[in-house]
Write an enzyme that holds these catalytic residues in place. Structure first.
Site, PDB file in Angstrom:
ATOM      1  N   LYS A 337       0.839  -1.206   0.000  1.00  0.00           N
ATOM      2  CA  LYS A 337       0.000   0.000   0.000  1.00  0.00           C
ATOM      3  C   LYS A 337       0.872   1.252   0.000  1.00  0.00           C
ATOM      4  O   LYS A 337       0.641   2.178  -0.770  1.00  0.00           O
ATOM      5  CB  LYS A 337      -0.922  -0.031   1.225  1.00  0.00           C
ATOM      6  N   SER A 338       1.865   1.286   0.866  1.00  0.00           N
ATOM      7  CA  SER A 338       2.708   2.494   0.965  1.00  0.00           C
ATOM      8  C   SER A 338       3.410   2.771  -0.364  1.00  0.00           C
ATOM      9  O   SER A 338       3.482   3.920  -0.821  1.00  0.00           O
ATOM     10  CB  SER A 338       3.779   2.298   2.040  1.00  0.00           C
ATOM     11  N   ARG A 342       2.881   5.958  -3.227  1.00  0.00           N
ATOM     12  CA  ARG A 342       4.025   6.789  -3.627  1.00  0.00           C
ATOM     13  C   ARG A 342       4.299   6.696  -5.121  1.00  0.00           C
ATOM     14  O   ARG A 342       4.770   7.654  -5.736  1.00  0.00           O
ATOM     15  CB  ARG A 342       5.255   6.393  -2.806  1.00  0.00           C
ATOM     16  N   GLY A 410      -5.343   7.665   5.335  1.00  0.00           N
ATOM     17  CA  GLY A 410      -4.515   8.632   6.060  1.00  0.00           C
ATOM     18  C   GLY A 410      -3.236   8.937   5.302  1.00  0.00           C
ATOM     19  O   GLY A 410      -2.758  10.085   5.278  1.00  0.00           O
ATOM     20  N   ARG A 438      -8.961  11.558  12.435  1.00  0.00           N
ATOM     21  CA  ARG A 438      -7.519  11.348  12.665  1.00  0.00           C
ATOM     22  C   ARG A 438      -6.755  12.669  12.753  1.00  0.00           C
ATOM     23  O   ARG A 438      -7.114  13.659  12.132  1.00  0.00           O
ATOM     24  CB  ARG A 438      -6.970  10.424  11.572  1.00  0.00           C
ATOM     25  N   SER A 483       6.963   8.684  12.603  1.00  0.00           N
ATOM     26  CA  SER A 483       5.904   8.576  11.601  1.00  0.00           C
ATOM     27  C   SER A 483       6.452   8.754  10.197  1.00  0.00           C
ATOM     28  O   SER A 483       6.976   9.810   9.845  1.00  0.00           O
ATOM     29  CB  SER A 483       4.824   9.625  11.867  1.00  0.00           C
ATOM     30  N   ASP A 631       1.839  -1.487  11.742  1.00  0.00           N
ATOM     31  CA  ASP A 631       0.521  -1.870  11.217  1.00  0.00           C
ATOM     32  C   ASP A 631       0.143  -3.312  11.546  1.00  0.00           C
ATOM     33  O   ASP A 631      -0.960  -3.747  11.259  1.00  0.00           O
ATOM     34  CB  ASP A 631       0.489  -1.681   9.698  1.00  0.00           C
ATOM     35  N   LYS A 658      -4.744   5.192  14.761  1.00  0.00           N
ATOM     36  CA  LYS A 658      -4.777   4.588  13.415  1.00  0.00           C
ATOM     37  C   LYS A 658      -6.227   4.615  12.909  1.00  0.00           C
ATOM     38  O   LYS A 658      -7.033   5.384  13.403  1.00  0.00           O
ATOM     39  CB  LYS A 658      -4.216   3.163  13.493  1.00  0.00           C
ATOM     40  N   ARG A 703      -7.695  -3.774   9.274  1.00  0.00           N
ATOM     41  CA  ARG A 703      -6.749  -4.729   9.878  1.00  0.00           C
ATOM     42  C   ARG A 703      -7.351  -5.443  11.095  1.00  0.00           C
ATOM     43  O   ARG A 703      -6.976  -6.559  11.419  1.00  0.00           O
ATOM     44  CB  ARG A 703      -5.449  -4.017  10.247  1.00  0.00           C
TER      45      ARG A 703
HETATM   46  C1  S3P Z   1       2.440   4.630   6.311  1.00  0.00           C
HETATM   47  C2  S3P Z   1       2.984   4.932   7.520  1.00  0.00           C
HETATM   48  C3  S3P Z   1       2.472   4.443   8.794  1.00  0.00           C
HETATM   49  C4  S3P Z   1       1.496   3.298   8.606  1.00  0.00           C
HETATM   50  C5  S3P Z   1       0.525   3.544   7.496  1.00  0.00           C
HETATM   51  C6  S3P Z   1       1.248   3.762   6.192  1.00  0.00           C
HETATM   52  C7  S3P Z   1       3.029   5.179   5.088  1.00  0.00           C
HETATM   53  O1  S3P Z   1       1.780   5.472   9.437  1.00  0.00           O
HETATM   54  O2  S3P Z   1       0.801   3.037   9.807  1.00  0.00           O
HETATM   55  O3  S3P Z   1      -0.344   2.438   7.349  1.00  0.00           O
HETATM   56  O4  S3P Z   1       2.714   4.704   3.985  1.00  0.00           O
HETATM   57  O5  S3P Z   1       3.856   6.099   5.201  1.00  0.00           O
HETATM   58  P1  S3P Z   1       2.577   6.513  10.384  1.00  0.00           P
HETATM   59  O6  S3P Z   1       3.599   7.113   9.548  1.00  0.00           O
HETATM   60  O7  S3P Z   1       1.511   7.488  10.816  1.00  0.00           O
HETATM   61  O8  S3P Z   1       3.100   5.693  11.496  1.00  0.00           O
END
Ligand code: S3P
Length: 751
Positions: A337-338, A342, A410, A438, A483, A631, A658, A703
């Site tokens: 996902k991350s 990006r 988020g 959030r 974070s 996560d 979260k 989750r």
């Molecule tokens: C993420 C960072 C994490 C993670 C989120 C995805 C990201 O959050 O919990 O699911 O893609 O940068 P935090 O950076 O708020 O810890």
């Protein structure tokens, strides 16, 4: 808009008879209404009024009404309910005639497709006299017409919109609402202007287009020939041009203002498309078509799932997880996902065309795609994980047409906040109920310190409004929390800020942004716990292969560990060292996990992960692993619940902010299943033992829903998991893959 609860308003089937129902106008809609309610036996009699003698005769013969009445006054005197089902332009005259009668306490309602004009006509006719009028509009119909087509099922699972005004009589409203529900309709209440504008866009404009297209082609005799060759496209597009011309003529005259507004907007869009064709601007065309296609698919899904109907009843998607199961097989979970987020962000800001493979087709990542489409980026796909992003360069984004809706994501909101702070247009970022709770000050505050102009909702929550005109200057920011989202937000703002921007993190967090920036040829300096970028460079399009998401693999790592006699291989999983805390923690608990076939793909390390059943034991989770498994804790709590001994987690207060408060929600759920848990301010204490069955709530957190599905492997009875819809945000095929390897979880009712 408000919905009345069906239970409050549906008329009890053994209700005392309601007196006389009069239906004026026995066409398809009036006839179907009369016939349906006559069959339900709610009224002492159902009387029809229609000018056409043949319709009167048929209505009686077909059992649509008990009898017909030619005299309006005789029909309406002492009636309980009067339904006006005449053509919309005839409504004014009819209301005028009704106003001359003594209607007593009769409730008046209508079925007109536009409501403003009907309400105006009613006000004029009754001129301040009290009348119990409830305007209504059933969104149902068919190409058939006339009383002979009357169908008691016509309104079942169709929307009926009632447009009461402030002065409407509540009892009359409840009665009309209840009648439609008796016919199986889903009733909504809306204000009149909103109704007319929505219908102008979704119904009246398409009819206008279908009528003009057919007419425009047909009236040129040289074109007649083309109808012989007209294929599916023409047929599909023009189906509704077969509708009743008189009725539609009436509707356009009745809903004139709203139709004109919608038509003007559409004309501008059509002109822009004409110009694009004229100029050979393929990019513009592709942009419109890709956006439209995605929107159509989205509507298609909504319509297919009949979500608009489901929403009337309940949004609660329940997973039923049956106990036991032995796991085996090889699977590839969806893309990270991350990295998916990006890839779209950097691909959009790059120069050239970026090809992405393995993209996560989950709602969160799709929200990011939509955001960039809204800002004028042409993005093709996703199709089987392939996405083509036509980058516009760092300064090529355009103002979106309205607020950008980011659903549950988020990551989208926080990262976008950074790069939008430097644009020359305003943007507003909104999200669903969970995202709206959030904290956003964690990005808003440091961005303001760089010069950004950002407003948040109360207490620093969304929506975020980011104004044009902020001139960003680089800064060194020491993050108060570990974070990756905040770090990435600052680095993305740093691409535009004068000078250099440095972020210092208190503990290592995922570094996909830094890696991917480099992959796009943008220099990033990383030293220990600091990352620095300078503005003035550019991103060059590249090829991205997204590995499988270790956060999704985590459910199967725990599942394979806790289920008996199990062995599972998870293919092509990203094992970036900032993400592998889950493997380290499971191994500390005694897990049997091995990495095979380790390799590097597009700047990210990848492996196949083999997991076998193991006897887990409770541990004190080392705090330095917390950000590296941030996560994965919900499912790790499940591992702890079946481990021998006590597991203690500390230093994880981030879990409380979260998609849900993951400490509290997991503690509540585990406790409901008989596990001994004690939530603390920054973690949890879990005494391992056995897991029972029961009801748990995911609180819309994907989750949590998946973690309790995994818990069933060691549960002694079924687990019902409420509120699972958001599994689609990160892992759309979770149920299918679970079934494939042997976890007995399915949507309730579909097992
Ligand atoms: C993420 C960072 C994490 C993670 C989120 C995805 C990201 O959050 O919990 O699911 O893609 O940068 P935090 O950076 O708020 O810890």
């Amino acid at each position: 808009m408000s919905d009345l609860n069906a239970a409050d308003t549906a008329l009890p089937s053994a209700a005392p008879k309601l007196g006389r129902l009069v239906v004026i106008g026995l066409g398809l809609i009036g006839g179907s209404f009369a016939k349906g309610l006559r069959e339900r036996g709610l009224f002492s009699e159902v009387v029809g009024v229609d000018l056409d003698p043949e319709s009167q005769r048929m209505a009686v013969d077909l059992g649509v009404v008990d009898r017909c009445e030619t005299d309006l006054a005789a029909a309406c005197q002492g009636a309980a309910v009067i339904q006006l089902a005449v053509p919309i332009l005839a409504m004014e005259k009819l209301l005028g005639e009704l106003a001359k009668l003594d209607l007593g306490t009769a409730v008046l309602t209508d079925v007109g497709s536009a409501k403003g004009n009907v309400l105006r006509a009613a006000r004029l006719a009754f001129a301040g006299r009290a009348v119990r009028f409830v305007p209504g509009h059933p969104i149902a119909g068919s190409e058939q017409s006339g009383v002979e087509a009357a169908n008691v099922e016509l309104f079942r699972r169709h929307k009926v919109i009632l447009t009461p005004s402030e002065q409407s009589d509540a009892a009359a409203l409840a009665l009309v609402d209840g009648l439609w529900r008796e016919l199986g309709a889903d009733v909504e209440h809306m204000d009149v202007e909103h109704h007319d504008q929505v219908l102008a866009a979704t119904s009246h404009l398409p009819h206008l287009l279908a009528f003009t297209l057919v007419d425009s082609l047909a009236k040129r005799s040289e074109n007649l020939e083309i109808f012989r060759y007209a294929a599916g496209g023409f047929r599909d597009f023009t189906r509704i041009a077969g509708s009743d011309p008189v009725m539609w003529h009436d509707i356009f005259l009745a809903n004139r203002e709203a139709v004109l507004r919608t038509l003007d907007v559409f004309r501008d869009d059509l002109d822009a498309l004409r110009d694009a064709v004229d100029a050979g601007d393929g990019h513009q065309l592709l942009g419109v078509f890709t956006r439209a296609r995605v929107a159509r698919e989205h509507f298609g899904k909504i319509l297919a799932r009949r979500a608009y109907v489901d929403a009337m009843h309940s949004n609660d998607l329940i997973f039923l997880a049956n106990p036991g199961g032995k796991l085996s097989g090889r699977i590839r979970v969806p893309g990270d996902k991350s990295i998916s987020h990006r890839s779209i962000m950097l691909g959009s800001l790059a120069e050239g065309v970026t090809e992405v493979e393995g993209f996560l087709e989950g709602e969160d990542a799709l929200a990011t795609i939509q955001a960039f489409r809204d800002m004028g980026v042409v993005i093709e796909g996703p199709h089987h994980g392939r996405v083509t992003v036509h980058g516009v360069g760092l300064h090529g984004l355009k103002a979106p047409p309205g607020p950008i809706y980011l659903g549950n994501s988020g990551t989208s909101m926080r990262l976008l906040a950074g790069l939008l702070s430097a644009q020359s247009f305003d943007t507003t970022l909104t999200g669903d109920a969970s995202l709206s709770k959030r904290p956003m000050n964690r990005v808003a505050k440091p961005l303001r310190a760089m010069g950004a102009i950002i407003e948040t909702g109360p207490e620093g929550r969304p929506p975020l409004t980011i104004r044009a005109g902020g001139r960003l200057g680089g800064m060194t920011y020491e993050m108060p929390m570990a974070s990756a989202q905040v770090k990435s937000c600052m680095l993305l703002a740093g691409l535009y800020a004068a000078g250099s921007t440095t972020v210092i993190e208190p503990a290592p967090t995922r570094d996909h942004t830094e890696r991917m920036l480099r992959g796009f040829g943008y220099p990033v300096m990383v030293e220990g716990n600091t990352a620095t970028v300078e503005s003035g460079h550019k991103l060059t399009a590249t090829h991205i292969e997204v590995p499988a998401d270790i956060s999704s693999a985590a459910f199967f790592l725990v599942a394979g560990s806790i289920a008996e006699d199990s062995e599972l291989v998870l293919e092509h999983v990203g094992i970036n060292p900032t993400r592998t805390g889950v493997i380290d923690i499971l191994k500390l608990m005694g897990g049997d996990i091995t990495l095979e076939n380790q390799r590097e793909v597009g700047g990210e390390p990848v492996a196949d992960i083999r997991v076998r059943s193991a006897k887990l034991k409770g541990i004190d989770i080392p705090e330095d692993l917390v950000p590296l498994a941030i996560d994965e804790f919900p499912v790790l709590f499940v591992a702890a619940a079946v481990a021998e001994g006590r597991t203690v987690l500390r230093g994880a207060e981030e879990l409380r902010v979260k998609e849900s408060d993951r400490i509290q929600v997991m503690a509540d759920g585990l406790a409901a299943l008989g596990v001994k848990v004690e939530p603390t301010s920054d973690g949890i204490i879990i005494d391992g033992g056995s897991i029972g069955g029961g009801e748990v709530w995911a609180h819309g957190d994907h989750r949590i829903a998946m973690s309790f599905s995994v818990a069933s492997l060691r549960a002694t009875a079924p687990i019902r998991i409420h509120d699972c819809t958001n599994v689609a945000t990160s892992f759309p095929n979770f149920l299918a893959l679970s079934a494939q390897v042997g976890i007995r979880v399915a949507e309730e009712g579909k097992a």
